[in-house]
Design a protein around this motif. Structure first.
Motif, mmCIF file in Angstrom:
data_model
loop_
_atom_site.group_PDB
_atom_site.id
_atom_site.type_symbol
_atom_site.label_atom_id
_atom_site.label_comp_id
_atom_site.label_asym_id
_atom_site.label_seq_id
_atom_site.Cartn_x
_atom_site.Cartn_y
_atom_site.Cartn_z
ATOM 1 N N ARG A 102 -50.635 32.239 -68.897
ATOM 2 C CA ARG A 102 -50.828 31.110 -67.991
ATOM 3 C C ARG A 102 -50.985 29.853 -68.836
ATOM 4 O O ARG A 102 -51.802 29.806 -69.755
ATOM 5 N N HIS A 116 -52.113 26.048 -68.749
ATOM 6 C CA HIS A 116 -52.904 25.131 -67.941
ATOM 7 C C HIS A 116 -52.231 23.742 -67.909
ATOM 8 O O HIS A 116 -51.387 23.447 -68.769
ATOM 9 N N PRO A 117 -52.635 22.869 -66.946
ATOM 10 C CA PRO A 117 -51.978 21.556 -66.823
ATOM 11 C C PRO A 117 -51.921 20.770 -68.130
ATOM 12 O O PRO A 117 -50.925 20.104 -68.433
ATOM 13 N N ALA A 173 -45.613 20.678 -64.052
ATOM 14 C CA ALA A 173 -45.629 21.908 -63.249
ATOM 15 C C ALA A 173 -46.820 21.923 -62.294
ATOM 16 O O ALA A 173 -46.786 22.573 -61.251
ATOM 17 N N HIS A 174 -47.894 21.247 -62.687
ATOM 18 C CA HIS A 174 -49.087 21.219 -61.842
ATOM 19 C C HIS A 174 -49.251 19.880 -61.130
ATOM 20 O O HIS A 174 -50.256 19.654 -60.458
ATOM 21 N N GLY A 225 -45.017 25.657 -58.008
ATOM 22 C CA GLY A 225 -45.915 24.979 -58.947
ATOM 23 C C GLY A 225 -46.553 25.973 -59.904
ATOM 24 O O GLY A 225 -46.504 27.179 -59.701
ATOM 25 N N GLY A 226 -47.155 25.423 -60.963
ATOM 26 C CA GLY A 226 -47.820 26.288 -61.938
ATOM 27 C C GLY A 226 -46.862 26.708 -63.032
ATOM 28 O O GLY A 226 -45.630 26.597 -62.898
ATOM 29 N N GLU A 270 -46.721 29.959 -65.266
ATOM 30 C CA GLU A 270 -47.270 31.238 -65.707
ATOM 31 C C GLU A 270 -46.285 32.352 -65.425
ATOM 32 O O GLU A 270 -45.335 32.177 -64.659
#
Ligand code: PCD
Ligand SMILES: [Cu+]
Length: 798
Positions: free
Chosen positions: A498, A500-501, A618-619, A630-631, A633
């Motif tokens: 994952r 993160h932003p 992505a975030h 979105g996201g 991961e």
């Protein structure tokens, strides 16, 4: 310890144009906490109201339990619970499955089958009271004749150990065979030369710094069980607890925190873990169980214990034609082997070594004896230690009989580079290898010719100097799942990543580090694929609530299996990042190029976005390309297509004092080839540790028993493990032959040195004793054994 790192002519990840993985020789992320005493081990877990568990163990190797009286122990003011085998039997918990389709007593009910077997347990307010109360339990035993010698275990008059198995009338455990008997016999019949030798690989113990233990915490309100335990395979253990104890799997959380060394010792499920769970279930309080050193040495999984007869058929000029072996394997009282189901003898099938031969055959018989259960993998890649020892000792026996140089003999018989992938006569497909440069590099590093000249001069003066050569090929990275499983659980491993932003990442693994540095190396793998610095990537492992399912760490499988998973999951994230980048740069995906951490438009390096920019997008609030969620991961489950096959060439130089027969290891050169090297410094550390292990087994270590089955290796006063004083400054080198099927070309290395070093040391000792016409002597080569060999006495049976 000094390390001479010599670079080979083969592709070298460190120095050639190819970049190091992540930051190459990066300092270990976990060390700041370890060197400051801030590691968190099972014994550091303290919970409110926690109680302590101690186990009563059998003083005898074989005895019927006549009566058990726990009343005095129960009356002890600090004792909360006393549990016997009979009580467990009522709950159907007295027996549990082992990892090899046998059963093992959690607490003995009918009889005890090895000294140190679990008979009862006490839970008390503190550890001292629990231990004291053990002495208040009164057990009457009726002694039975023990079966101690593996060679007589199958004789018709031997007492039957496993009368718990219906219809069992002998101590036979299993038979196993590989290769082609007829073809091998035919080659032997026409060979110029046949050499044979009886070779024993004694019973040894992994002896990790931290013993085994667990803290079980059952919450009766929500029905959740949390178990902190010393396990190398948290997910597999959890599934087995669910099956054995009938608890719902999603309500069980197994946490394997920092581990003070595993070495295979922490793969099996031990009765102590189950006892801790039972204690917590019955009392509704957290219960801690920690072994002491003697308990660890006398009752947890041992390794090796193979009595082998090796035979080689060859031409008179040293061409090896066939290898044949018979093995008698001692599995102790219960078969606690941790090996894939279809491989009861582990990967012993690679006993044909690194040589291109015409035929091979192995026949193995495994027996039960009144000794601690096991056959665990102790830095052996599933019995490859025994296999490599056998073939490398036998090749030297052949060299001795033909009066050939052991390096030249090996060179003559190596599988050639163009023969890879190479299918062995026992059905293994070696993925890749290039043996000659590795062997050559080792001889150069050690100065082989000068050493032989020095040896000749010393021999003329009556001094004893020996040069021992060994070469190995390992098979590590078990899977694929269709061929390999543990109790039906296929050997594949998951990985989740994952981002993160802000562009920092977390990668979750199903494998478990016991000291080998996964928090560093797995971050390096992801860093390499995603361009995020390894410092910005956290590695999470050892907690079933936080990581995907997988079979765990042993047999050097983390890098070959989970390492591949980590690389592929990062590529999956990168693929998604590319689509987002195409939106950001307003070009099509096909027009984007990746270079270490950013995508740029083909032909215009200034039009680029970094992976961190992409993570934020992505975030973010802006629209993403059509169909993209979105996201940032991904997750995968990696099912390896084959094992990886690292190899190595080891040369050991010893001096022996003719007056005392004391062996001194003067030099040791280890050249390893584990394909692409992720962190060279960690690899060197792994090799140093394994070499030290190997010197220990070759010269000092053995778990032995007296004729009554009393274990004579129950403390570190009797079971000698090596320290820095017994070993030389290791000299290491490497070659790089990448694995063709592993996404980054890496092969495992964690066990290589333990596998490869014992034959090098023994071959050196035997070489030193050439003036005494010694052709073979069994480990451990203690001064008394060397003295016996010098005086023409055979080594005593184990
Ligand atoms: N190429 C390559 C490979 C590898 N690497 C690295 O190195 C290490 C290792 O790896 P591997 O080989 O993969 O392995 P693993 O799986 O991880 O591990 C395991 C092993 O590990 C070893 N080592 C060690 N170390 C320590 N410190 N501790 C311990 O305990 C131990 N153990 C031992 C054993 S014994 Mo068995 O269990 O018997 O089966 S197995 C084993 C890691 O970190 C990795 O990442 C690199 O870098 N590169
Ligand atoms: Cu192993």
């Amino acid at each position: 310890m000094t390390t001479v790192t010599q670079h080979s002519t083969v592709t070298d990840f460190e120095d050639n144009d190819r970049k190091p993985v992540g930051h190459g020789r990066m300092l270990r992320k976990e060390d700041p906490r370890f060197v400051r005493g801030k590691g968190r081990y099972v014994d550091d877990v303290q919970l409110p109201g926690m109680l302590h568990l101690a186990i009563l163990r059998s003083p005898m190797a074989h005895a019927r339990i006549v009566s058990v009286d726990t009343s005095l122990a129960e009356a002890h003011p600090k004792v909360k619970l006393v549990v016997t085998g009979a009580m467990l039997a009522e709950k159907n918990l007295a027996w549990m499955p082992t990892l090899s389709n046998d059963v093992q007593a959690v607490l003995a009910t009918d009889k005890v089958r090895f000294q140190g077997q679990e008979v009862a347990f006490v839970v008390a307010e503190d550890r001292y009271a629990a231990r004291d109360a053990l002495e208040l339990i009164d057990i009457e035993y009726e002694p039975l004749d023990p079966v101690v010698d593996v060679r007589t275990a199958l004789s018709p008059d031997a007492p039957v150990i496993r009368d718990d198995i219906e219809g069992k009338s002998d101590n036979h455990c299993f038979d196993w065979e590989t290769g082609d008997a007829d073809a091998t016999d035919a080659v032997f019949a026409r060979a110029d030369v046949v050499v044979s030798e009886d070779i024993v690989y004694p019973r040894v113990h992994p002896a990790p710094m931290e013993t085994c233990g667990a803290v079980a915490d059952y919450d009766a309100v929500d029905g959740r069980l949390t178990l902190w335990s010393t396990t190398q395979a948290p997910h597999a253990h959890r599934t087995l607890y669910a099956i054995v104890a009938g608890l719902p799997e999603h309500k069980i959380r197994v946490i394997s925190p920092d581990i003070g060394g595993g070495f295979g010792n922490k793969v099996p499920i031990y009765p102590g873990y189950v006892c801790a769970i039972v204690g917590s279930l019955l009392l509704g309080k957290p219960v801690k169980w920690m072994e002491d050193r003697s308990e660890n040495l006398t009752s947890t999984g041992f390794a090796r214990d193979y009595v082998m007869r090796g035979e080689i058929a060859a031409t008179s000029d040293g061409r090896i034609l066939a290898i044949r072996t018979h093995v008698l394997a001692d599995h102790g009282a219960f078969n606690g082997t941790a090996a894939p189901v279809k491989y009861p003898a582990g990967f012993f099938g690679v006993f044909t070594g690194s040589y291109d031969i015409e035929a091979a055959h192995c026949k193995m018989t495994a027996v039960y004896t009144n000794k601690a259960p096991g056959g665990v993998a102790y830095a052996c890649s599933f019995r490859i230690t025994e296999a490599v020892y056998l073939v490398e000792r036998m090749v030297n026996v052949l060299a001795y009989d033909l009066d050939m140089d052991p390096v030249a003999l090996r060179m003559k018989n190596f599988i050639r580079p163009e023969q890879f992938p190479y299918k062995t006569k026992t059905g293994w497909v070696y993925d890749s290898g290039d043996y000659e440069p590795t062997m050559k590099l080792a001889t150069e590093l050690v100065g082989y010719d000068q050493l032989r000249a020095e040896q000749a001069e010393k021999r003329a003066r009556g001094e004893l100097m020996g040069i021992g050569v060994a070469f190995f090929t390992e098979a590590v990275g078990a899977g694929p799942r269709k061929d390999m499983d543990i109790l039906g659980l296929g050997m594949a491993d998951g990985c989740e990543l994952r981002v993160h932003p802000t562009g920092k990442a977390v990668v979750r693994l199903s494998v478990q580090s016991q000291g080998q540095g996964h928090e560093t190396t797995f971050a390096q793998i992801v860093a390499e694929e995603l361009g995020i610095p390894p410092e910005d990537i956290d590695v999470v492992h050892g907690d079933t609530d936080q990581t995907p399912f997988g079979l765990g760490t042993y047999g050097s499988r983390s890098t070959p299996v989970s390492g591949a998973a980590a690389a592929l999951v990062a590529r999956k994230v990168r693929d998604k990042a590319k689509i987002i980048a195409s939106g950001m740069l307003e070009v099509s995906v096909a027009d984007l190029e990746w270079s270490k951490g950013s995508f740029h438009v083909t032909g215009d390096p200034t039009a680029s976005v970094t992976i961190q920019d992409i993570a934020m997008r992505a975030h973010g609030a802006a629209d993403l390309p059509e169909g993209i969620e979105g996201g940032l991961e991904a997750q995968i489950c990696y099912n390896p297509e084959n094992l990886t096959y690292p190899h190595g060439a080891y040369i050991c130089v010893v001096d022996i004092d003719p007056g005392t027969a004391v062996v001194k290891v003067r030099r040791f050169v280890a050249v390893d080839d584990c394909g692409t090297r992720i962190n060279p410094m960690i690899i060197e550390g792994q090799v140093h540790g394994g070499l030290t292990d190997g010197v220990g087994m070759a010269l000092m270590e053995m778990i032995s028993f007296d004729e009554d089955g009393n274990c004579l290796g129950g403390s570190l006063m009797d079971y000698l493990i090596p320290t820095a004083l017994e070993v030389p400054d290791w000299e290491t080198g490497f070659t790089v032959t990448p694995s063709p099927h592993h996404p980054i070309g890496a092969k495992g290395v964690g066990e290589s040195a333990t596998v490869g070093s014992p034959p090098a040391v023994v071959n050196a000792v035997v070489d030193a004793l050439k003036p005494y016409n010694v052709r073979h002597a069994d480990m451990p080569l203690t001064p008394s054994r060397v003295w016996e060999a010098m005086n023409g006495q055979a080594t005593p049976p184990i």
